[in-house]
Design a protein around this motif. Structure first.
Motif, PDB file in Angstrom:
ATOM      1  N   THR A  53      40.240  52.721  30.244  1.00 41.72           N
ATOM      2  CA  THR A  53      41.024  52.071  31.291  1.00 41.72           C
ATOM      3  C   THR A  53      40.401  52.310  32.660  1.00 41.72           C
ATOM      4  OG1 THR A  53      43.049  52.332  29.978  1.00 41.72           O
ATOM      5  CG2 THR A  53      43.310  51.908  32.331  1.00 41.72           C
ATOM      6  N   LEU A  54      40.056  53.551  32.951  1.00 40.20           N
ATOM      7  CA  LEU A  54      39.414  53.835  34.236  1.00 40.20           C
ATOM      8  C   LEU A  54      38.061  53.140  34.321  1.00 40.20           C
ATOM      9  CD1 LEU A  54      39.204  55.234  36.964  1.00 40.20           C
ATOM     10  CD2 LEU A  54      38.396  57.290  35.780  1.00 40.20           C
ATOM     11  N   GLY A  55      37.294  53.157  33.240  1.00 45.29           N
ATOM     12  CA  GLY A  55      35.976  52.535  33.264  1.00 45.29           C
ATOM     13  C   GLY A  55      36.036  51.050  33.576  1.00 45.29           C
ATOM     14  N   SER A  56      36.939  50.340  32.930  1.00 44.85           N
ATOM     15  CA  SER A  56      37.048  48.906  33.200  1.00 44.85           C
ATOM     16  C   SER A  56      37.570  48.636  34.608  1.00 44.85           C
ATOM     17  CB  SER A  56      37.955  48.243  32.149  1.00 44.85           C
ATOM     18  OG  SER A  56      39.244  48.838  32.147  1.00 44.85           O
ATOM     19  N   THR A  57      38.433  49.527  35.103  1.00 44.86           N
ATOM     20  CA  THR A  57      38.925  49.387  36.476  1.00 44.86           C
ATOM     21  C   THR A  57      37.796  49.582  37.485  1.00 44.86           C
ATOM     22  OG1 THR A  57      41.117  50.190  35.804  1.00 44.86           O
ATOM     23  CG2 THR A  57      40.587  50.286  38.152  1.00 44.86           C
ATOM     24  N   LEU A  58      36.946  50.568  37.239  1.00 51.32           N
ATOM     25  CA  LEU A  58      35.822  50.812  38.146  1.00 51.32           C
ATOM     26  C   LEU A  58      34.837  49.657  38.126  1.00 51.32           C
ATOM     27  CD1 LEU A  58      35.076  54.596  37.440  1.00 51.32           C
ATOM     28  CD2 LEU A  58      36.392  53.586  39.320  1.00 51.32           C
ATOM     29  N   LEU A  59      34.556  49.133  36.947  1.00 49.03           N
ATOM     30  CA  LEU A  59      33.601  48.019  36.867  1.00 49.03           C
ATOM     31  C   LEU A  59      34.112  46.809  37.629  1.00 49.03           C
ATOM     32  CD1 LEU A  59      30.868  47.339  35.589  1.00 49.03           C
ATOM     33  CD2 LEU A  59      32.107  46.379  33.644  1.00 49.03           C
ATOM     34  N   ALA A  60      35.404  46.532  37.513  1.00 52.28           N
ATOM     35  CA  ALA A  60      35.982  45.427  38.276  1.00 52.28           C
ATOM     36  C   ALA A  60      35.876  45.694  39.772  1.00 52.28           C
ATOM     37  CB  ALA A  60      37.438  45.223  37.869  1.00 52.28           C
ATOM     38  N   GLY A  61      36.150  46.922  40.176  1.00 53.00           N
ATOM     39  CA  GLY A  61      36.068  47.249  41.597  1.00 53.00           C
ATOM     40  C   GLY A  61      34.668  47.111  42.153  1.00 53.00           C
ATOM     41  N   MET A  62      33.668  47.495  41.357  1.00 57.31           N
ATOM     42  CA  MET A  62      32.279  47.408  41.821  1.00 57.31           C
ATOM     43  C   MET A  62      31.813  45.972  41.991  1.00 57.31           C
ATOM     44  SD  MET A  62      30.694  50.439  39.468  1.00 57.31           S
ATOM     45  CE  MET A  62      28.988  50.264  40.016  1.00 57.31           C
ATOM     46  N   THR A  63      32.399  45.054  41.252  1.00 59.40           N
ATOM     47  CA  THR A  63      31.977  43.658  41.338  1.00 59.40           C
ATOM     48  C   THR A  63      32.804  42.862  42.338  1.00 59.40           C
ATOM     49  OG1 THR A  63      33.420  43.078  39.475  1.00 59.40           O
ATOM     50  CG2 THR A  63      31.149  43.664  38.966  1.00 59.40           C
ATOM     51  N   GLN A  64      33.974  43.365  42.692  1.00 59.71           N
ATOM     52  CA  GLN A  64      34.883  42.614  43.549  1.00 59.71           C
ATOM     53  C   GLN A  64      34.959  43.137  44.972  1.00 59.71           C
ATOM     54  OE1 GLN A  64      38.597  42.804  41.439  1.00 59.71           O
ATOM     55  NE2 GLN A  64      37.822  41.691  39.660  1.00 59.71           N
ATOM     56  N   ARG A  65      34.450  44.383  45.181  1.00 61.47           N
ATOM     57  CA  ARG A  65      34.608  45.011  46.494  1.00 61.47           C
ATOM     58  C   ARG A  65      33.283  45.551  46.989  1.00 61.47           C
ATOM     59  NH1 ARG A  65      39.070  49.401  45.195  1.00 61.47           N
ATOM     60  NH2 ARG A  65      38.516  50.038  47.308  1.00 61.47           N
ATOM     61  N   ALA A  66      33.111  45.514  48.311  1.00 60.86           N
ATOM     62  CA  ALA A  66      31.891  46.044  48.923  1.00 60.86           C
ATOM     63  C   ALA A  66      32.077  47.469  49.408  1.00 60.86           C
ATOM     64  CB  ALA A  66      31.472  45.151  50.090  1.00 60.86           C
ATOM     65  N   ASP A  67      33.185  48.113  49.042  1.00 56.40           N
ATOM     66  CA  ASP A  67      33.439  49.489  49.455  1.00 56.40           C
ATOM     67  C   ASP A  67      32.398  50.422  48.866  1.00 56.40           C
ATOM     68  OD1 ASP A  67      35.697  48.555  50.719  1.00 56.40           O
ATOM     69  OD2 ASP A  67      37.042  49.098  49.077  1.00 56.40           O
ATOM     70  N   SER A  68      32.326  51.639  49.381  1.00 54.74           N
ATOM     71  CA  SER A  68      31.426  52.633  48.819  1.00 54.74           C
ATOM     72  C   SER A  68      31.871  52.981  47.403  1.00 54.74           C
ATOM     73  CB  SER A  68      31.420  53.889  49.683  1.00 54.74           C
ATOM     74  OG  SER A  68      32.645  54.595  49.544  1.00 54.74           O
ATOM     75  N   LEU A  69      30.951  53.518  46.613  1.00 58.16           N
ATOM     76  CA  LEU A  69      31.289  53.917  45.252  1.00 58.16           C
ATOM     77  C   LEU A  69      32.346  55.015  45.253  1.00 58.16           C
ATOM     78  CD1 LEU A  69      27.784  53.888  43.507  1.00 58.16           C
ATOM     79  CD2 LEU A  69      29.496  52.051  43.680  1.00 58.16           C
ATOM     80  N   THR A  70      32.291  55.892  46.238  1.00 59.66           N
ATOM     81  CA  THR A  70      33.311  56.940  46.350  1.00 59.66           C
ATOM     82  C   THR A  70      34.689  56.329  46.535  1.00 59.66           C
ATOM     83  OG1 THR A  70      31.706  58.463  47.332  1.00 59.66           O
ATOM     84  CG2 THR A  70      34.028  58.972  47.657  1.00 59.66           C
ATOM     85  N   GLU A  71      34.806  55.334  47.413  1.00 55.94           N
ATOM     86  CA  GLU A  71      36.091  54.686  47.652  1.00 55.94           C
ATOM     87  C   GLU A  71      36.576  53.944  46.419  1.00 55.94           C
ATOM     88  OE1 GLU A  71      35.790  53.720  52.433  1.00 55.94           O
ATOM     89  OE2 GLU A  71      34.693  52.455  51.016  1.00 55.94           O
ATOM     90  N   ILE A  72      35.652  53.310  45.709  1.00 58.38           N
ATOM     91  CA  ILE A  72      36.025  52.578  44.494  1.00 58.38           C
ATOM     92  C   ILE A  72      36.509  53.547  43.418  1.00 58.38           C
ATOM     93  CG2 ILE A  72      35.116  51.167  42.607  1.00 58.38           C
ATOM     94  CD1 ILE A  72      33.270  49.857  44.740  1.00 58.38           C
TER      95      ILE A  72
END
Length: 272
Positions: A53-72
């Motif tokens: 669940t966390l992994g899929s949430t992070l992958l979506a965040g990395m593709t949809q947001r320009a925030d830093s990886l820490t913020e994602i």
């Protein structure tokens, strides 16, 4: 990026607690921290559910947001907690957790994040491979490994020692002076190792759960350059096959003492 990946559970009768996911510009790996059957976790969903669940949430965040990886990562931990805080005891010291590796390509750089003991290896030009692993968990665990490493793998004594080890480690999880993993507190993201590398300096990247990296960092049967060669020439499946061959050849952990005789193993190889 051209990506190849493989993942294999420790045994066919248990869920794979690793997660690996990718888009054309991002890769995420999580290694869920398995809980012995005799230890409670406070969560009805389990470790595999958490890491996936966390992994899929992070992958979506990395593709949809320009925030830093820490913020994602912080946002992902918070969002995943909200999915089960109404039905699970997230204050329990054994609540599900996971290591995290995140790799993202932008226009001219590779951004990376590593939290806990999964490994990122960057094959850089004109230099030795850059190996990034958060060693705080291993350093903390070295205080408690003696009885576990002395027991014969697979025996009741070994399983009991493993439970005592993991129970002791819970007191050091996500506290200053201990080690940090993704679990419930978004502030753990601030403890991750992070960096950025110019993309024209990197030939390839390898992302490994500790079940796959043990061929190099526990068994010491290959160097990091040799591991990169295996991944490049024969693929992630071959690296995992070699790990399994060694594990089967040492079924009681007498040559290579380890908490898990067999472990979930996941490897991804990205040609940049």
């Amino acid at each position: 990026m051209r990506l190849s990946l493989a993942t294999e559970p420790a045994s066919s009768d248990r869920a794979n607690e690793d997660f690996i996911g990718a888009t054309p510009d991002a890769v995420v790996l999580l290694d869920g921290a398995g809980t012995p059957a005799d230890l409670e976790s406070g969560c009805s969903h389990g470790v595999a559910w958490y890491s996936h669940t966390l992994g899929s949430t992070l992958l979506a965040g990395m593709t949809q947001r320009a925030d830093s990886l820490t913020e994602i990562l912080a946002a992902g931990i918070k969002a995943t907690a909200s999915m089960h805080d109404f039905c699970c005891d997230l204050s329990h010291p054994g609540s599900p957790s996971a290591t995290v590796v995140m790799l993202r390509r932008t226009a001219g750089t590779l951004d990376w994040l590593v939290l806990a003991d999964s490994v990122l290896v960057l094959d850089v030009l004109d230099a030795d491979p850059m190996v990034i692993c958060d060693e705080r968990q291993a350093l903390t665990g070295s205080r408690y490994r003696a009885s576990m490493d002395a027991a014969v793998g697979g025996t009741p004594e070994h399983l009991q020692a493993l439970s005592r080890y993991m129970d002791a480690m819970r007191a050091h999880r996500n506290v200053n002076g201990g080690f940090w993993v993704a679990a419930v507190d978004p502030l753990a993201a601030e403890q991750a190792l992070t960096g950025t590398v110019p993309i024209d300096r990197v030939r390839a990247a390898a992302i490994l759960s500790d079940g796959a990296s043990r061929l190099i960092d526990r068994f010491h049967l290959a160097t990091w350059p040799q591991a990169l060669d295996i991944l490049d020439q024969d693929g992630p499946e071959e690296l995992i096959r070699r790990v399994r061959e060694v594990e089967h050849g040492d079924p009681d952990g007498s040559r290579w003492p380890r908490g898990k005789i067999f472990d979930d193993a996941t490897a991804a190889y990205c040609r940049i």
